[in-house]
Scaffold this motif. Structure first.
Motif, PDB file in Angstrom:
ATOM      1  N   MET A 114       0.725  -0.925   0.008  1.00 43.56           N
ATOM      2  CA  MET A 114       0.050  -0.096   0.034  1.00 43.56           C
ATOM      3  C   MET A 114       0.896   1.253   0.016  1.00 43.56           C
ATOM      4  N   SER A 115       1.960   1.255   0.857  1.00 48.16           N
ATOM      5  CA  SER A 115       2.887   2.520   0.654  1.00 48.16           C
ATOM      6  C   SER A 115       3.471   2.654  -0.586  1.00 48.16           C
ATOM      7  N   LEU A 116       3.723   1.450  -1.262  1.00 50.77           N
ATOM      8  CA  LEU A 116       4.237   1.757  -2.565  1.00 50.77           C
ATOM      9  C   LEU A 116       3.454   2.360  -3.489  1.00 50.77           C
ATOM     10  N   SER A 117       2.282   1.687  -3.459  1.00 46.02           N
ATOM     11  CA  SER A 117       1.298   2.262  -4.607  1.00 46.02           C
ATOM     12  C   SER A 117       0.811   3.895  -4.054  1.00 46.02           C
ATOM     13  N   ARG A 118       0.734   3.932  -2.908  1.00 45.88           N
ATOM     14  CA  ARG A 118       0.666   5.517  -2.383  1.00 45.88           C
ATOM     15  C   ARG A 118       1.612   6.551  -3.208  1.00 45.88           C
ATOM     16  N   ILE A 119       2.911   5.938  -3.055  1.00 43.82           N
ATOM     17  CA  ILE A 119       3.903   6.887  -3.207  1.00 43.82           C
ATOM     18  C   ILE A 119       4.040   6.946  -4.764  1.00 43.82           C
ATOM     19  N   GLU A 120       3.525   5.858  -5.560  1.00 46.34           N
ATOM     20  CA  GLU A 120       3.592   5.866  -6.728  1.00 46.34           C
ATOM     21  C   GLU A 120       2.532   6.997  -7.440  1.00 46.34           C
ATOM     22  N   ALA A 121       1.209   6.849  -6.631  1.00 45.08           N
ATOM     23  CA  ALA A 121       0.134   7.668  -7.072  1.00 45.08           C
ATOM     24  C   ALA A 121       0.610   9.297  -6.829  1.00 45.08           C
ATOM     25  N   ARG A 149       3.376  10.532  -7.407  1.00 44.22           N
ATOM     26  CA  ARG A 149       4.716  10.765  -8.210  1.00 44.22           C
ATOM     27  C   ARG A 149       4.655  12.055  -8.891  1.00 44.22           C
ATOM     28  N   PHE A 150       3.568  12.474  -9.327  1.00 42.48           N
ATOM     29  CA  PHE A 150       3.657  14.051 -10.234  1.00 42.48           C
ATOM     30  C   PHE A 150       3.297  14.910  -8.972  1.00 42.48           C
ATOM     31  N   VAL A 151       3.218  14.838  -7.852  1.00 38.80           N
ATOM     32  CA  VAL A 151       2.802  15.834  -7.055  1.00 38.80           C
ATOM     33  C   VAL A 151       4.136  16.290  -5.933  1.00 38.80           C
ATOM     34  N   ALA A 152       4.374  17.300  -6.275  1.00 43.79           N
ATOM     35  CA  ALA A 152       5.632  17.760  -5.583  1.00 43.79           C
ATOM     36  C   ALA A 152       5.597  18.041  -4.014  1.00 43.79           C
ATOM     37  N   PRO A 153       6.234  17.099  -3.319  1.00 42.26           N
ATOM     38  CA  PRO A 153       6.053  17.472  -1.772  1.00 42.26           C
ATOM     39  C   PRO A 153       6.568  18.906  -1.277  1.00 42.26           C
ATOM     40  N   ARG A 154       5.667  19.448  -0.542  1.00 42.16           N
ATOM     41  CA  ARG A 154       5.894  20.876  -0.131  1.00 42.16           C
ATOM     42  C   ARG A 154       6.126  21.183   1.274  1.00 42.16           C
ATOM     43  N   ASP A 155       5.892  20.424   2.054  1.00 45.22           N
ATOM     44  CA  ASP A 155       6.291  20.696   3.565  1.00 45.22           C
ATOM     45  C   ASP A 155       7.702  21.105   3.784  1.00 45.22           C
ATOM     46  N   ALA A 156       7.908  21.604   4.817  1.00 41.83           N
ATOM     47  CA  ALA A 156       9.392  22.016   5.204  1.00 41.83           C
ATOM     48  C   ALA A 156       9.851  21.096   6.132  1.00 41.83           C
ATOM     49  N   ILE A 157      10.691  20.250   5.836  1.00 44.95           N
ATOM     50  CA  ILE A 157      10.998  19.166   6.714  1.00 44.95           C
ATOM     51  C   ILE A 157      12.468  19.090   7.017  1.00 44.95           C
ATOM     52  N   ASP A 158      12.935  19.128   8.402  1.00 40.23           N
ATOM     53  CA  ASP A 158      14.313  19.201   8.828  1.00 40.23           C
ATOM     54  C   ASP A 158      14.768  17.621   8.918  1.00 40.23           C
ATOM     55  N   VAL A 191      12.699   8.796  -3.055  1.00 42.57           N
ATOM     56  CA  VAL A 191      14.042   9.608  -3.476  1.00 42.57           C
ATOM     57  C   VAL A 191      13.711  10.181  -4.895  1.00 42.57           C
ATOM     58  N   GLU A 192      12.858   9.433  -5.665  1.00 40.74           N
ATOM     59  CA  GLU A 192      12.371  10.066  -6.859  1.00 40.74           C
ATOM     60  C   GLU A 192      11.527  10.928  -6.896  1.00 40.74           C
ATOM     61  N   ARG A 193      10.495  10.941  -5.940  1.00 37.61           N
ATOM     62  CA  ARG A 193       9.680  11.806  -5.861  1.00 37.61           C
ATOM     63  C   ARG A 193      10.122  13.223  -5.271  1.00 37.61           C
TER      64      ARG A 193
END
Ligand code: ADP
Length: 261
Positions: free
Chosen positions: A94-101, A103-112, A232-234
């Motif tokens: 389920m994690s894998l399919s969520r990450i794949e889904a 894929r084209f949404v750039a992650p925007r949260d500021a993470i340290d 990493v790709e995302r």
């Protein structure tokens, strides 16, 4: 080239001329084959623990209530292990399919990432399986990226978990976070059995394992590094694996540093 597959379509135009369209379908076909292989592998991985579970349930049913306390307890123990194996596998699928889904949404949260690495190390040590083996060195006080917190935490868990699983018993796992040249660099080094160079490119394939029996007995699903690769790709980063057989492995994740005030 026998590996390429072409599709041809012929259309007759109004003036009688013919339009011939040739389309190279090789990559579509390769994608289709990957999907079929994946479904076959996933089904096989799920069926193995399920068959074991059914076998033990039927044996207990056949015993028909006859009180065989120690055997019953042992069977229930095995059934618990197999059921958890399935649960772990389904969670990873389920994690894998969520990450794949995503894929084209750039992650925007500021993470340290330095803070997140500290949390991952503490969680893993808290889980009781690390036995004080993790040494976490945060060379950058802050290492900000634009990211997806849950996915990056899972990446850290998978990579540090592997270093512990495949490291020599009692040996140290070094986790470091640094910044250089506009990047955040997370490196996880183990003193373990290492991986032969020619197999390294295959490690991020779904269900690829160097030693399937060993991976399974350590509770591996064979999906950990496939998840890492997709995360990493995302995040538009890079994954590097270097290893010396008999000495150990270093896995390095490089992500673009975010300039966050
Ligand atoms: P698994 O659930 O089997 O650990 P992964 O996708 O996380 O699956 O890793 C794939 C394979 O890569 C593992 O089965 C193991 O053979 C190899 N591997 C991963 N990390 C390491 C490591 N730190 N040292 C040696 N081998 C490793």
């Amino acid at each position: 080239n026998p590996d390429r597959r072409w599709e041809m379509a012929v259309t007759t135009l109004a003036d009688g001329r013919r339009l011939v369209r040739l389309e190279d379908r090789s990559s579509a076909q390769a994608g289709e084959r990957m999907r079929t292989d994946f479904v076959a592998n996933a089904s096989h991985e799920l069926r193995t623990p399920l068959s074991a579970l059914i076998g033990f349930i039927e044996t207990l049913e056949d015993a028909n209530g006859a009180d065989e306390g120690p055997i019953r307890a042992r069977f229930l123990g095995i059934m618990g292990t197999e059921a958890r194996r399935m649960q772990h596998l389904i969670d990873d699928l389920m994690s894998l399919s969520r990450i794949e889904a995503d894929r084209f949404v750039a992650p925007r949260d500021a993470i340290d990432l330095a803070a997140l690495a500290r949390i991952a190390c503490a969680e893993i040590e808290g889980g009781g399986k690390a036995g004080g083996r993790i040494r976490c060195t945060l060379e950058a006080p802050q290492a900000m990226v634009h990211g997806d917190r849950a996915q990056l935490l899972q990446l850290l868990h998978n990579v540090i978990g592997n270093a512990l699983k495949y490291g020599r018993p009692g040996s140290e796992v070094a986790v470091s976070v640094a910044t250089a040249d506009g990047n955040v660099i997370v490196a996880v080094r183990d003193e373990g059995e290492g991986i032969p160079a020619e197999l390294i490119p295959r490690l991020t394939e779904r269900f690829y394992r160097v030693d399937p029996g060993r991976s399974r007995s350590l509770g591996g699903t064979g999906l950990g590094l496939a998840i890492v690769k997709h995360v990493v790709e995302r995040h538009r980063g890079r994954l590097d694996i270097t290893s010396v057989v008999g000495t150990g492995t270093t896995l390095t994740v490089t992500l673009p540093l975010a300039l966050i005030p």
